[in-house]
Design an enzyme around this catalytic site. Structure first.
Site, short mmCIF file in Angstrom:
data_model
loop_
_atom_site.label_atom_id
_atom_site.label_comp_id
_atom_site.label_asym_id
_atom_site.label_seq_id
_atom_site.Cartn_x
_atom_site.Cartn_y
_atom_site.Cartn_z
N TYR A 1 31.59 -5.00 -29.85
CA TYR A 1 31.14 -5.03 -31.24
C TYR A 1 29.66 -4.67 -31.30
CZ TYR A 1 35.49 -7.40 -32.45
OH TYR A 1 36.82 -7.70 -32.64
N SER A 2 29.33 -3.74 -32.20
CA SER A 2 27.93 -3.41 -32.42
C SER A 2 27.20 -4.63 -32.97
CB SER A 2 27.81 -2.26 -33.42
OG SER A 2 28.44 -1.10 -32.93
N CYS B 1 27.51 5.74 -37.52
CA CYS B 1 28.34 4.70 -36.93
C CYS B 1 29.48 4.37 -37.89
CB CYS B 1 27.51 3.44 -36.65
SG CYS B 1 28.39 2.18 -35.70
N GLU C 1 28.15 7.04 -32.87
CA GLU C 1 29.04 6.03 -32.30
C GLU C 1 30.18 5.80 -33.30
OE1 GLU C 1 27.94 1.69 -31.54
OE2 GLU C 1 27.75 2.61 -29.55
N TYR D 1 34.66 5.10 -34.00
CA TYR D 1 35.85 4.44 -33.46
C TYR D 1 37.08 4.92 -34.21
CZ TYR D 1 34.82 1.45 -37.51
OH TYR D 1 34.53 0.98 -38.78
#
Length: 417
Positions: free
Chosen positions: A173-174, A375, A415, A417
Protein backbone atom coordinates in the site's frame (compact mmCIF):
# COMPACT_ATOMS: atom_id res chain seq x y z
CA UNK A 1 -3.42 2.63 -2.98
CA UNK A 2 -2.91 -1.12 -2.86
CA UNK A 3 -0.95 -3.48 -5.04
CA UNK A 4 -0.16 -7.17 -5.08
CA UNK A 5 2.40 -8.88 -2.87
CA UNK A 6 5.10 -8.34 -5.46
CA UNK A 7 6.65 -4.95 -6.04
CA UNK A 8 4.78 -3.73 -9.17
CA UNK A 9 6.44 -3.39 -12.53
CA UNK A 10 7.02 0.31 -12.89
CA UNK A 11 6.12 1.75 -16.26
CA UNK A 12 8.73 4.49 -16.04
CA UNK A 13 11.58 2.32 -17.24
CA UNK A 14 14.00 5.17 -17.57
CA UNK A 15 13.43 6.57 -14.09
CA UNK A 16 16.64 5.11 -12.70
CA UNK A 17 18.84 6.69 -15.35
CA UNK A 18 21.46 9.28 -14.55
CA UNK A 19 20.17 12.50 -13.10
CA UNK A 20 19.98 14.56 -9.95
CA UNK A 21 18.95 12.88 -6.70
CA UNK A 22 15.19 13.05 -6.59
CA UNK A 23 13.92 12.97 -3.06
CA UNK A 24 13.77 15.26 -0.06
CA UNK A 25 16.25 13.42 2.13
CA UNK A 26 18.82 14.10 4.82
CA UNK A 27 22.38 15.09 4.07
CA UNK A 28 24.45 12.59 6.10
CA UNK A 29 26.29 14.14 9.00
CA UNK A 30 29.97 14.60 8.28
CA UNK A 31 29.48 14.96 4.54
CA UNK A 32 29.89 18.34 2.84
CA UNK A 33 26.77 20.32 2.05
CA UNK A 34 26.21 22.95 -0.60
CA UNK A 35 24.73 26.16 0.71
CA UNK A 36 23.68 27.00 -2.84
CA UNK A 37 21.46 23.91 -3.05
CA UNK A 38 18.75 24.14 -0.37
CA UNK A 39 16.56 21.09 0.20
CA UNK A 40 12.89 20.65 0.96
CA UNK A 41 13.65 19.29 4.40
CA UNK A 42 16.77 19.34 6.58
CA UNK A 43 15.56 16.38 8.62
CA UNK A 44 12.31 14.62 9.31
CA UNK A 45 12.04 16.34 12.68
CA UNK A 46 13.29 19.75 11.69
CA UNK A 47 16.63 21.36 11.12
CA UNK A 48 17.89 20.81 14.66
CA UNK A 49 17.37 17.06 14.82
CA UNK A 50 20.38 14.85 15.38
CA UNK A 51 21.08 11.96 13.05
CA UNK A 52 19.94 8.69 14.68
CA UNK A 53 22.28 5.74 14.84
CA UNK A 54 21.48 2.39 13.30
CA UNK A 55 20.72 -0.51 15.58
CA UNK A 56 20.82 -3.77 13.67
CA UNK A 57 18.19 -3.75 10.94
CA UNK A 58 15.88 -1.38 12.80
CA UNK A 59 16.19 2.37 12.47
CA UNK A 60 15.16 3.86 15.84
CA UNK A 61 12.91 6.90 16.18
CA UNK A 62 11.10 7.85 13.02
CA UNK A 63 13.59 10.49 11.85
CA UNK A 64 14.82 9.97 8.31
CA UNK A 65 17.78 7.84 9.19
CA UNK A 66 21.40 8.72 8.58
CA UNK A 67 24.39 6.47 9.09
CA UNK A 68 27.08 9.13 9.08
CA UNK A 69 30.21 7.06 9.51
CA UNK A 70 29.04 4.34 7.16
CA UNK A 71 27.99 6.88 4.54
CA UNK A 72 31.35 8.65 4.72
CA UNK A 73 33.18 5.34 4.47
CA UNK A 74 31.03 4.29 1.52
CA UNK A 75 31.83 7.53 -0.28
CA UNK A 76 35.53 6.99 0.40
CA UNK A 77 35.37 3.42 -0.90
CA UNK A 78 33.62 4.50 -4.07
CA UNK A 79 36.22 7.24 -4.57
CA UNK A 80 38.92 4.59 -4.31
CA UNK A 81 37.13 2.36 -6.80
CA UNK A 82 36.19 -0.25 -4.21
CA UNK A 83 32.86 -2.06 -4.13
CA UNK A 84 30.60 -0.63 -1.41
CA UNK A 85 29.43 -3.18 1.14
CA UNK A 86 25.66 -3.64 1.10
CA UNK A 87 23.94 -2.77 4.35
CA UNK A 88 20.79 -4.40 5.55
CA UNK A 89 17.74 -2.16 5.63
CA UNK A 90 18.99 0.46 3.18
CA UNK A 91 19.09 0.90 -0.58
CA UNK A 92 21.40 3.28 -2.41
CA UNK A 93 19.60 5.17 -5.16
CA UNK A 94 21.44 7.84 -7.12
CA UNK A 95 24.20 7.74 -4.51
CA UNK A 96 21.94 8.28 -1.49
CA UNK A 97 20.63 5.86 1.09
CA UNK A 98 16.93 5.33 1.66
CA UNK A 99 15.21 2.95 4.11
CA UNK A 100 14.46 -0.34 2.39
CA UNK A 101 12.80 -3.59 3.50
CA UNK A 102 13.68 -3.32 7.16
CA UNK A 103 10.94 -5.86 7.81
CA UNK A 104 10.12 -8.87 5.65
CA UNK A 105 7.10 -11.20 5.31
CA UNK A 106 8.95 -13.75 7.45
CA UNK A 107 9.91 -11.15 10.05
CA UNK A 108 7.30 -8.35 9.96
CA UNK A 109 6.99 -5.51 12.41
CA UNK A 110 3.99 -5.72 14.75
CA UNK A 111 2.42 -2.28 14.82
CA UNK A 112 -0.75 -1.14 16.50
CA UNK A 113 -3.76 0.77 15.21
CA UNK A 114 -4.08 4.21 16.81
CA UNK A 115 -6.70 6.92 16.51
CA UNK A 116 -5.93 9.32 13.70
CA UNK A 117 -5.58 12.94 14.74
CA UNK A 118 -6.86 14.27 11.42
CA UNK A 119 -9.56 12.02 9.93
CA UNK A 120 -12.31 9.59 10.82
CA UNK A 121 -11.60 6.00 9.76
CA UNK A 122 -14.19 6.03 6.95
CA UNK A 123 -13.58 8.91 4.54
CA UNK A 124 -16.42 8.34 2.06
CA UNK A 125 -20.21 7.99 2.16
CA UNK A 126 -22.37 5.38 0.36
CA UNK A 127 -22.71 5.88 -3.39
CA UNK A 128 -24.83 2.86 -4.32
CA UNK A 129 -21.77 0.84 -5.33
CA UNK A 130 -20.82 -2.20 -3.26
CA UNK A 131 -17.24 -0.96 -2.86
CA UNK A 132 -18.10 2.60 -1.82
CA UNK A 133 -15.93 2.73 1.29
CA UNK A 134 -12.43 4.18 1.50
CA UNK A 135 -10.72 4.37 4.87
CA UNK A 136 -7.82 6.20 6.48
CA UNK A 137 -5.98 4.21 9.14
CA UNK A 138 -2.94 5.02 11.25
CA UNK A 139 -0.47 2.56 12.74
CA UNK A 140 2.01 3.19 15.54
CA UNK A 141 5.42 1.80 14.56
CA UNK A 142 7.35 3.23 17.50
CA UNK A 143 9.88 4.86 15.19
CA UNK A 144 11.07 1.49 13.94
CA UNK A 145 9.71 1.76 10.37
CA UNK A 146 11.12 4.98 8.92
CA UNK A 147 10.05 5.81 5.39
CA UNK A 148 10.04 8.59 2.82
CA UNK A 149 7.15 10.29 1.07
CA UNK A 150 6.29 8.18 -1.97
CA UNK A 151 7.28 4.83 -0.48
CA UNK A 152 5.03 1.87 0.38
CA UNK A 153 4.62 -0.65 3.17
CA UNK A 154 3.25 -4.18 3.07
CA UNK A 155 0.41 -5.45 5.24
CA UNK A 156 -0.04 -9.13 6.09
CA UNK A 157 -3.66 -10.19 6.67
CA UNK A 158 -4.46 -13.34 8.64
CA UNK A 159 -5.95 -14.96 5.52
CA UNK A 160 -6.76 -17.26 3.91
CA UNK A 161 -6.26 -15.46 0.61
CA UNK A 162 -7.41 -16.43 -2.88
CA UNK A 163 -4.84 -19.22 -3.01
CA UNK A 164 -5.76 -20.48 0.45
CA UNK A 165 -2.55 -19.24 2.02
CA UNK A 166 -2.58 -18.47 5.73
CA UNK A 167 -1.40 -15.89 6.58
CA UNK A 168 -2.26 -14.15 3.35
CA UNK A 169 0.39 -12.98 0.95
CA UNK A 170 1.45 -9.40 1.62
CA UNK A 171 -0.29 -6.51 -0.10
CA UNK A 172 1.64 -3.33 -0.77
CA UNK A 173 0.00 0.00 0.00
CA UNK A 174 1.27 3.45 -0.90
CA UNK A 175 1.84 5.46 2.27
CA UNK A 176 -0.60 8.35 2.72
CA UNK A 177 1.28 10.21 5.47
CA UNK A 178 4.47 12.23 5.27
CA UNK A 179 7.66 10.85 6.82
CA UNK A 180 6.85 12.35 10.20
CA UNK A 181 3.34 10.86 10.23
CA UNK A 182 0.01 12.61 10.59
CA UNK A 183 0.86 13.41 14.21
CA UNK A 184 4.39 14.60 13.29
CA UNK A 185 6.03 12.33 15.88
CA UNK A 186 7.89 10.20 13.31
CA UNK A 187 6.32 7.18 15.02
CA UNK A 188 3.20 6.59 12.92
CA UNK A 189 2.28 5.71 9.35
CA UNK A 190 -1.10 6.15 7.67
CA UNK A 191 -2.73 4.33 4.76
CA UNK A 192 -5.63 5.17 2.45
CA UNK A 193 -7.41 1.89 1.65
CA UNK A 194 -10.47 1.16 -0.47
CA UNK A 195 -12.58 -1.78 0.72
CA UNK A 196 -12.81 -4.25 -2.17
CA UNK A 197 -16.28 -5.79 -2.51
CA UNK A 198 -17.44 -7.49 -5.74
CA UNK A 199 -20.89 -8.95 -6.28
CA UNK A 200 -21.83 -11.98 -8.37
CA UNK A 201 -18.55 -12.23 -10.26
CA UNK A 202 -16.44 -15.23 -11.16
CA UNK A 203 -14.46 -15.39 -7.92
CA UNK A 204 -16.38 -15.42 -4.64
CA UNK A 205 -15.45 -16.14 -1.03
CA UNK A 206 -18.99 -15.80 0.37
CA UNK A 207 -21.94 -17.67 -1.07
CA UNK A 208 -25.51 -16.36 -0.96
CA UNK A 209 -26.50 -15.79 2.67
CA UNK A 210 -22.93 -15.89 4.00
CA UNK A 211 -21.93 -12.22 3.79
CA UNK A 212 -22.01 -10.54 7.21
CA UNK A 213 -22.02 -6.80 8.00
CA UNK A 214 -18.56 -5.21 7.89
CA UNK A 215 -17.43 -2.47 10.27
CA UNK A 216 -19.27 0.12 8.16
CA UNK A 217 -22.46 -1.94 8.39
CA UNK A 218 -22.50 -2.95 4.73
CA UNK A 219 -23.48 -6.49 3.74
CA UNK A 220 -25.03 -8.32 0.81
CA UNK A 221 -26.77 -11.48 2.04
CA UNK A 222 -28.66 -11.99 -1.22
CA UNK A 223 -25.57 -12.03 -3.42
CA UNK A 224 -22.47 -14.05 -4.06
CA UNK A 225 -19.72 -11.85 -2.67
CA UNK A 226 -15.99 -11.51 -3.01
CA UNK A 227 -14.32 -9.42 -0.33
CA UNK A 228 -10.69 -8.48 -0.82
CA UNK A 229 -8.84 -10.27 1.95
CA UNK A 230 -6.33 -7.60 2.92
CA UNK A 231 -8.44 -4.52 2.19
CA UNK A 232 -11.30 -5.82 4.33
CA UNK A 233 -8.87 -6.85 7.05
CA UNK A 234 -7.50 -3.31 7.17
CA UNK A 235 -10.85 -1.54 6.88
CA UNK A 236 -12.27 -3.62 9.75
CA UNK A 237 -9.39 -2.85 12.13
CA UNK A 238 -10.08 -0.93 15.33
CA UNK A 239 -7.91 1.17 17.62
CA UNK A 240 -5.70 -1.15 19.68
CA UNK A 241 -5.59 -3.95 17.09
CA UNK A 242 -2.25 -5.35 15.99
CA UNK A 243 -1.13 -5.05 12.38
CA UNK A 244 1.77 -6.83 10.68
CA UNK A 245 3.93 -4.47 8.60
CA UNK A 246 6.70 -5.10 6.06
CA UNK A 247 8.95 -2.70 4.17
CA UNK A 248 9.31 0.12 3.51
CA UNK A 249 9.96 -0.17 -0.20
CA UNK A 250 9.73 1.83 -3.42
CA UNK A 251 11.93 4.45 -5.11
CA UNK A 252 9.87 5.40 -8.17
CA UNK A 253 7.60 7.99 -6.52
CA UNK A 254 10.08 9.88 -4.34
CA UNK A 255 9.99 13.67 -4.31
CA UNK A 256 12.64 15.77 -6.05
CA UNK A 257 15.20 17.39 -3.80
CA UNK A 258 14.94 20.82 -5.41
CA UNK A 259 12.64 23.11 -3.36
CA UNK A 260 11.86 25.08 -6.55
CA UNK A 261 10.57 22.02 -8.42
CA UNK A 262 7.07 22.00 -9.89
CA UNK A 263 4.99 18.96 -8.91
CA UNK A 264 2.11 17.95 -11.21
CA UNK A 265 0.13 15.11 -9.63
CA UNK A 266 -2.41 12.81 -11.27
CA UNK A 267 -4.34 10.48 -8.95
CA UNK A 268 -7.32 8.18 -9.35
CA UNK A 269 -9.06 7.01 -6.19
CA UNK A 270 -6.65 5.80 -3.53
CA UNK A 271 -3.81 6.76 -5.86
CA UNK A 272 -4.08 10.01 -3.91
CA UNK A 273 -2.06 8.36 -1.11
CA UNK A 274 1.48 9.34 -2.18
CA UNK A 275 0.22 12.74 -3.30
CA UNK A 276 -1.17 13.38 0.16
CA UNK A 277 2.21 12.46 1.67
CA UNK A 278 3.87 15.06 -0.58
CA UNK A 279 1.38 17.79 0.23
CA UNK A 280 1.65 17.20 3.97
CA UNK A 281 5.39 17.83 3.75
CA UNK A 282 5.14 20.73 1.31
CA UNK A 283 2.31 22.65 3.00
CA UNK A 284 1.67 21.33 6.50
CA UNK A 285 4.52 19.76 8.45
CA UNK A 286 7.06 21.61 10.56
CA UNK A 287 9.67 19.49 8.77
CA UNK A 288 8.83 21.40 5.60
CA UNK A 289 9.02 24.86 7.21
CA UNK A 290 11.87 27.32 7.62
CA UNK A 291 12.77 28.82 11.00
CA UNK A 292 10.69 31.92 10.20
CA UNK A 293 7.61 29.81 9.45
CA UNK A 294 7.76 30.15 5.67
CA UNK A 295 7.67 26.99 3.57
CA UNK A 296 10.85 25.47 2.15
CA UNK A 297 8.94 24.52 -0.98
CA UNK A 298 9.03 27.40 -3.47
CA UNK A 299 7.60 25.73 -6.57
CA UNK A 300 4.08 24.95 -7.81
CA UNK A 301 2.11 21.85 -6.82
CA UNK A 302 -0.91 21.05 -9.02
CA UNK A 303 -3.20 18.12 -8.25
CA UNK A 304 -5.61 16.44 -10.66
CA UNK A 305 -7.80 13.85 -8.94
CA UNK A 306 -10.26 11.50 -10.62
CA UNK A 307 -13.13 9.72 -8.85
CA UNK A 308 -16.51 8.30 -9.99
CA UNK A 309 -18.67 10.25 -7.55
CA UNK A 310 -18.32 13.48 -5.57
CA UNK A 311 -18.93 11.36 -2.48
CA UNK A 312 -15.74 9.50 -3.37
CA UNK A 313 -13.50 12.57 -3.15
CA UNK A 314 -10.67 12.15 -0.65
CA UNK A 315 -8.98 14.77 1.56
CA UNK A 316 -10.87 17.66 0.00
CA UNK A 317 -10.68 19.57 3.31
CA UNK A 318 -6.89 19.45 3.18
CA UNK A 319 -6.74 20.54 -0.46
CA UNK A 320 -9.03 23.47 0.28
CA UNK A 321 -6.88 24.48 3.25
CA UNK A 322 -3.67 24.42 1.20
CA UNK A 323 -5.28 26.41 -1.60
CA UNK A 324 -6.47 29.02 0.90
CA UNK A 325 -3.10 29.36 2.59
CA UNK A 326 -0.87 29.07 -0.48
CA UNK A 327 -2.93 30.24 -3.49
CA UNK A 328 0.16 30.95 -5.60
CA UNK A 329 1.73 27.54 -4.95
CA UNK A 330 -1.11 25.04 -4.90
CA UNK A 331 -3.88 24.24 -7.36
CA UNK A 332 -6.31 21.34 -7.46
CA UNK A 333 -8.86 20.13 -9.99
CA UNK A 334 -11.28 17.23 -9.72
CA UNK A 335 -12.64 14.96 -12.46
CA UNK A 336 -15.87 13.27 -11.31
CA UNK A 337 -16.51 10.83 -14.13
CA UNK A 338 -20.08 9.70 -13.39
CA UNK A 339 -21.41 13.15 -12.59
CA UNK A 340 -19.51 15.75 -14.60
CA UNK A 341 -19.07 16.35 -18.33
CA UNK A 342 -16.99 18.78 -20.32
CA UNK A 343 -18.31 21.34 -22.79
CA UNK A 344 -18.43 18.67 -25.51
CA UNK A 345 -20.57 16.39 -23.36
CA UNK A 346 -17.77 13.91 -22.64
CA UNK A 347 -17.41 12.20 -19.28
CA UNK A 348 -14.96 14.04 -17.05
CA UNK A 349 -11.86 11.89 -16.64
CA UNK A 350 -8.47 13.21 -15.54
CA UNK A 351 -7.26 13.68 -19.11
CA UNK A 352 -10.51 15.49 -19.94
CA UNK A 353 -9.97 17.91 -17.07
CA UNK A 354 -6.28 18.38 -17.92
CA UNK A 355 -7.23 19.20 -21.50
CA UNK A 356 -8.84 22.39 -20.17
CA UNK A 357 -5.35 23.51 -19.12
CA UNK A 358 -3.37 21.80 -21.88
CA UNK A 359 -1.47 24.90 -23.02
CA UNK A 360 -0.51 25.91 -19.49
CA UNK A 361 0.55 22.38 -18.51
CA UNK A 362 2.51 21.88 -21.73
CA UNK A 363 4.43 25.08 -21.08
CA UNK A 364 5.06 23.99 -17.49
CA UNK A 365 6.46 20.66 -18.68
CA UNK A 366 9.08 22.45 -20.78
CA UNK A 367 10.83 23.43 -17.55
CA UNK A 368 13.48 20.96 -16.32
CA UNK A 369 12.17 21.67 -12.82
CA UNK A 370 8.75 20.13 -13.55
CA UNK A 371 7.99 16.58 -12.41
CA UNK A 372 4.93 14.50 -13.33
CA UNK A 373 3.59 11.96 -10.81
CA UNK A 374 0.87 9.44 -11.68
CA UNK A 375 -0.68 6.96 -9.27
CA UNK A 376 -3.83 4.90 -9.68
CA UNK A 377 -5.53 2.89 -12.39
CA UNK A 378 -3.80 1.56 -15.49
CA UNK A 379 -4.38 3.69 -18.53
CA UNK A 380 -3.23 6.96 -17.00
CA UNK A 381 -0.28 7.20 -19.38
CA UNK A 382 -2.61 6.62 -22.32
CA UNK A 383 -4.71 9.49 -20.98
CA UNK A 384 -1.62 11.72 -20.95
CA UNK A 385 -0.95 10.83 -24.58
CA UNK A 386 -4.57 11.59 -25.46
CA UNK A 387 -4.34 14.97 -23.76
CA UNK A 388 -0.90 16.14 -24.84
CA UNK A 389 -0.32 14.27 -28.11
CA UNK A 390 -2.02 16.93 -30.27
CA UNK A 391 -0.37 19.93 -28.57
CA UNK A 392 3.03 18.23 -28.77
CA UNK A 393 2.51 17.51 -32.46
CA UNK A 394 1.56 21.14 -32.99
CA UNK A 395 4.90 22.08 -31.44
CA UNK A 396 6.72 19.64 -33.71
CA UNK A 397 7.32 17.15 -30.91
CA UNK A 398 6.36 13.48 -30.62
CA UNK A 399 4.62 13.06 -27.25
CA UNK A 400 5.88 9.52 -26.64
CA UNK A 401 9.45 10.61 -27.25
CA UNK A 402 8.94 13.66 -25.05
CA UNK A 403 7.57 11.49 -22.20
CA UNK A 404 10.46 9.06 -22.67
CA UNK A 405 12.93 11.92 -22.33
CA UNK A 406 11.20 13.09 -19.15
CA UNK A 407 11.49 9.57 -17.74
CA UNK A 408 15.17 9.43 -18.60
CA UNK A 409 15.65 12.75 -16.82
CA UNK A 410 13.83 11.29 -13.80
CA UNK A 411 10.93 13.74 -14.11
CA UNK A 412 8.12 11.34 -15.05
CA UNK A 413 7.03 8.99 -12.26
CA UNK A 414 4.37 6.30 -12.67
CA UNK A 415 2.88 3.78 -10.27
CA UNK A 416 -0.30 2.04 -11.41
CA UNK A 417 -2.30 -1.06 -10.51
Amino acid sequence: MSRSGRVPAVLAAGAACAGAAHWAFVTPAGLPTRESAPQLRATARGSNAEAPKMTGSVLPTGALFVAAAAASAAVARRAEGEVAVKKKGVKVVHGKEIPWNLFSPKAPYQGKVVKNVKHAQTLTTPTGDANWETTHLTFDHGGNVPYLEGQSIGIIAPGPDKKGETPARIRLYSIASSAVGDDETSKTVSLCVKRVVDLNKEHVNREVGEDKPDKAGTHFPEDKVYRGVCSNHICDLSVGDDVMITGPTGAEMLLPEDPEANIVMLATGTGIAPMRSYMRLLFNDKAGANADGSRKFKGLAWLFMGVPFAKSLLYDDEHTEYKTKYPDQFKFDYAVSREDKNAAGQKMYIQTKMAEYAEELWELMQSPKTHIYMCGLKGMEAGMAECFGPIAEKAGVNWLEFAKAMKKADRYHVEVY
